[in-house]
Enzyme design. Structure first.
Site, PDB file in Angstrom:
ATOM      1  N   LYS A 204       0.855  -1.200   0.000  1.00  0.00           N
ATOM      2  CA  LYS A 204       0.000   0.000   0.000  1.00  0.00           C
ATOM      3  C   LYS A 204       0.888   1.245   0.000  1.00  0.00           C
ATOM      4  O   LYS A 204       1.740   1.413   0.860  1.00  0.00           O
ATOM      5  CB  LYS A 204      -0.890   0.047   1.242  1.00  0.00           C
ATOM      6  CG  LYS A 204      -1.864   1.228   1.177  1.00  0.00           C
ATOM      7  CD  LYS A 204      -2.539   1.524   2.480  1.00  0.00           C
ATOM      8  CE  LYS A 204      -1.777   2.468   3.346  1.00  0.00           C
ATOM      9  NZ  LYS A 204      -1.663   3.845   2.803  1.00  0.00           N
ATOM     10  N   GLU A 278      10.627   0.779  10.066  1.00  0.00           N
ATOM     11  CA  GLU A 278      11.601   1.865   9.892  1.00  0.00           C
ATOM     12  C   GLU A 278      10.851   3.159  10.167  1.00  0.00           C
ATOM     13  O   GLU A 278       9.964   3.546   9.413  1.00  0.00           O
ATOM     14  CB  GLU A 278      12.173   1.813   8.469  1.00  0.00           C
ATOM     15  CG  GLU A 278      13.484   2.576   8.343  1.00  0.00           C
ATOM     16  CD  GLU A 278      13.301   3.896   7.644  1.00  0.00           C
ATOM     17  OE1 GLU A 278      13.140   4.903   8.378  1.00  0.00           O
ATOM     18  OE2 GLU A 278      13.290   3.927   6.413  1.00  0.00           O
ATOM     19  N   CYS A 312      13.591  10.632   6.690  1.00  0.00           N
ATOM     20  CA  CYS A 312      13.599  10.247   8.116  1.00  0.00           C
ATOM     21  C   CYS A 312      15.011  10.281   8.687  1.00  0.00           C
ATOM     22  O   CYS A 312      15.197  10.427   9.887  1.00  0.00           O
ATOM     23  CB  CYS A 312      12.937   8.904   8.339  1.00  0.00           C
ATOM     24  SG  CYS A 312      13.041   7.801   6.961  1.00  0.00           S
ATOM     25  N   GLU A 409      10.877  15.066  15.795  1.00  0.00           N
ATOM     26  CA  GLU A 409      11.044  15.058  14.340  1.00  0.00           C
ATOM     27  C   GLU A 409      10.115  16.093  13.712  1.00  0.00           C
ATOM     28  O   GLU A 409       8.922  16.109  13.995  1.00  0.00           O
ATOM     29  CB  GLU A 409      10.706  13.667  13.795  1.00  0.00           C
ATOM     30  CG  GLU A 409      11.028  13.522  12.341  1.00  0.00           C
ATOM     31  CD  GLU A 409      10.773  12.112  11.821  1.00  0.00           C
ATOM     32  OE1 GLU A 409       9.734  11.528  12.163  1.00  0.00           O
ATOM     33  OE2 GLU A 409      11.615  11.605  11.064  1.00  0.00           O
TER      34      GLU A 409
HETATM   35  P1  ADP Z   1       3.841   9.949   7.796  1.00  0.00           P
HETATM   36  O1  ADP Z   1       3.833  10.823   8.999  1.00  0.00           O
HETATM   37  O2  ADP Z   1       5.159   9.728   7.174  1.00  0.00           O
HETATM   38  O3  ADP Z   1       2.732  10.221   6.844  1.00  0.00           O
HETATM   39  P2  ADP Z   1       2.392   7.685   8.684  1.00  0.00           P
HETATM   40  O4  ADP Z   1       2.934   6.717   9.662  1.00  0.00           O
HETATM   41  O5  ADP Z   1       1.191   8.466   9.067  1.00  0.00           O
HETATM   42  O6  ADP Z   1       3.632   8.546   8.349  1.00  0.00           O
HETATM   43  O7  ADP Z   1       2.088   6.990   7.304  1.00  0.00           O
HETATM   44  C1  ADP Z   1       2.930   6.038   6.714  1.00  0.00           C
HETATM   45  C2  ADP Z   1       2.079   4.991   6.064  1.00  0.00           C
HETATM   46  O8  ADP Z   1       1.341   4.306   7.055  1.00  0.00           O
HETATM   47  C3  ADP Z   1       1.059   5.539   5.087  1.00  0.00           C
HETATM   48  O9  ADP Z   1       0.983   4.655   3.978  1.00  0.00           O
HETATM   49  C4  ADP Z   1      -0.221   5.522   5.883  1.00  0.00           C
HETATM   50  O10 ADP Z   1      -1.384   5.412   5.085  1.00  0.00           O
HETATM   51  C5  ADP Z   1      -0.041   4.276   6.712  1.00  0.00           C
HETATM   52  N1  ADP Z   1      -0.827   4.220   7.960  1.00  0.00           N
HETATM   53  C6  ADP Z   1      -1.339   5.248   8.666  1.00  0.00           C
HETATM   54  N2  ADP Z   1      -1.993   4.792   9.763  1.00  0.00           N
HETATM   55  C7  ADP Z   1      -1.887   3.441   9.745  1.00  0.00           C
HETATM   56  C8  ADP Z   1      -2.331   2.377  10.605  1.00  0.00           C
HETATM   57  N3  ADP Z   1      -3.015   2.623  11.719  1.00  0.00           N
HETATM   58  N4  ADP Z   1      -2.018   1.100  10.277  1.00  0.00           N
HETATM   59  C9  ADP Z   1      -1.294   0.843   9.167  1.00  0.00           C
HETATM   60  N5  ADP Z   1      -0.869   1.789   8.319  1.00  0.00           N
HETATM   61  C10 ADP Z   1      -1.140   3.071   8.585  1.00  0.00           C
END
Ligand code: ADP
Length: 501
Positions: A204, A278, A312, A409
């Site tokens: 995804k 990561e 990151c 961050e």
């Molecule tokens: P960033 O702050 O870099 O956007 P996120 O951790 O919010 O980081 O998002 C990174 C990825 O994780 C995206 O693909 C997002 O859709 C997905 N994501 C966000 N929330 C969840 C969750 N609860 N479980 C799994 N994936 C998630």
């Protein structure tokens, strides 16, 4: 070749200071959009074909530099995730795990070659969808993504040499969730080692940057990969959660925020799912007085300001030895003024658009926090485009170790500068962070480098350089920056069960 014009400015105390004139300009050198095709709408890539989402929902993806809609992509729900996982499981059992490794390798090589062939188109789409400068996507993201496929294709039939005297077995279905800062490269980091070692994938992409993953799906189709080996879906957090919680997913590979990493770890606790996470970082870049100062300054600029600080492992904390602090800060401020901020499609641009409005708000919030905490702010005087999400490169001096801008961050072009006197002091300060993803050391002394790298709690420590990547070297964190390694021989391990022969 345009040349930067310089102007002389007389300072109050009458010392002559040579300063870059911020009005100097390069002629525009925009990359053409016409070399890339973006469909109006994208469905989900499941079982080797484009499938309408069960959810019947789509969401827009926009160009953060212009705020214009680029396309709309499917919003996969739990039923869509289930279809993708079923396809991956079926492909794993019936085709992929049985296929001789050297045959698997051919497909992975083919993907690498097609990425190279379509590099220009991919770079353009990466820049349009994500906001990063075209020179970054053209010279780094896309070639490095191809290199990852080449590198892991090479390992596919040599696992017995990677792990001598051990029998290797793939894990099954890998659920992979990636962020928006390096969309195609992160997809390559995840997919290449997984399929080379005989696993199948449901990936995804991030909600703001889905387009190059969908282009990769086209490439996978073109490479004739057996249906279901790689499934690429789009959606937001709930789609990611459905992947994490699916009982037939055997391994989770996640790159993203520490908060979501913690949610994932809680979700898989008590299951036999393997995981690599990561997560965030707050890298310390350390300049000693014996360092080549000009190179170090350029390294700091490259470490935090290029790519808008959307990395990151960005060197967002700078520790400068007191004796050279004045000189380094002066040079950094001068360099800030000569950075070109603006249209990401222009080949001269150094700093493109912030990926989304919400990320820009977070960065502004932290700039406000820095000012409130009493740090001294300096921002470039550059003009920002009227539309889109842009941020001036900004640095803070007089920062205390306990300040939030030195601890948390920010994920934007914001540098916190601190000073130190001794090696012991800077190690203590650099390690005093919840994160431990990367760090940098600038010094003329090899012995100092070895001493520092041994004592720093960071997954990667660069010496007299920063943000250098290569598919052969492992990458990953300590502490709240996550666990597991991606890249290199180490990057094979998270996708394999090893047994003694
Ligand atoms: P960033 O702050 O870099 O956007 P996120 O951790 O919010 O980081 O998002 C990174 C990825 O994780 C995206 O693909 C997002 O859709 C997905 N994501 C966000 N929330 C969840 C969750 N609860 N479980 C799994 N994936 C998630």
């Amino acid at each position: 070749m345009p040349v930067a014009k310089k102007k002389n400015t007389v300072k109050k105390n009458n010392t002559l200071k040579l300063k870059f004139d911020t009005s100097w300009s390069y002629d525009p050198a925009p990359e053409s959009k016409s070399a890339a095709t973006i469909n109006k709408q994208y469905d989900l890539f499941i079982n080797g074909e484009w499938q309408k989402p069960v959810s019947k929902k789509y969401f827009n993806t926009i160009n953060p530099a212009t705020e214009e809609k680029l396309s709309e992509v499917a919003d996969a729900n739990a039923a869509d995730v289930d279809k993708a996982v079923k396809a991956a499981k079926n492909a794993y059992e019936k085709v992929w795990k049985k296929m001789p490794a050297k045959e698997r390798a051919k497909y992975v090589f083919r993907i690498a070659r097609i990425i190279q062939e379509r590099a220009r188109e991919l770079a353009i789409i990466e820049t349009l969808d994500g906001g990063k400068p075209i020179k970054e996507s053209r010279d780094f993201d896309i070639p490095t993504a191809a290199n990852h496929f080449f590198y892991y294709a090479g390992w596919a039939d040599k696992l017995e040499y990677a792990f001598p005297n051990r029998k290797t077995e793939p894990l099954g279905v890998a659920g992979q969730i990636i962020p928006w800062n390096f969309p195609l490269l992160m997809a390559a980091w995840k997919i290449a080692p997984a399929i080379a070692t005989g696993n199948t994938v449901v990936l995804k992409s991030a909600e703001t940057t889905p387009l190059t993953s969908l282009k990769l799906a086209e490439i996978i189709q073109e490479a004739d990969l057996p249906p279901g080996v790689v499934n690429i879906i789009t959606g937001a957090g709930s789609t990611g959660a459905a992947i994490v919680n699916h009982p037939d997913v055997n391994k989770i590979a996640f790159t993203g925020s520490t908060d979501v990493g913690k949610i994932i770890q809680r979700a898989i606790a008590g299951t036999d799912k393997k995981a690599t996470l990561e997560l965030g970082g707050k890298a310390a870049n350390i300049i000693f007085e014996d360092a080549p100062i000009d190179q170090a300054v350029e390294g700091v600029i490259n470490g935090i300001f290029f790519n808008q600080g959307h990395v990151c492992c960005a060197g967002s904390r700078l520790y400068v030895q007191e004796s050279v602090a004045k000189e380094v800060i002066r040079k950094l401020k001068d360099r800030l003024e000569s950075l070109i901020v603006g249209d990401p499609m222009d080949k001269n641009t150094d700093i493109g658009a912030i990926n989304s409005k919400s990320q820009l708000d977070i960065i502004h919030k932290y700039i406000g926090i820095g000012k409130k905490e009493g740090a001294e702010m300096y921002e470039s005087s550059c003009r920002l485009p009227g539309k889109g999400f842009f941020c001036r490169p900004t640095l803070f001096t007089n920062v205390a170790q306990s300040n939030r801008i030195a601890q948390e961050e920010i994920f934007g072009p914001v540098l916190a500068i601190l000073t130190f006197r001794t090696e012991d002091e800077v190690i203590e300060k650099a390690n005093n962070s919840p994160y431990g993803l990367s760090a940098g050391v600038w010094t003329d002394k090899g012995s100092k480098i070895f001493n520092m790298t041994k004592r720093m709690r960071a997954g990667v420590v660069w010496a007299n350089t920063f943000n250098k990547f290569d598919p052969t070297s492992p990458f990953g964190g300590y502490k709240e920056s996550g666990f597991g390694r991606e890249g290199g021989l180490h990057g094979l391990l998270p996708y394999l069960n090893l047994q003694n022969i």
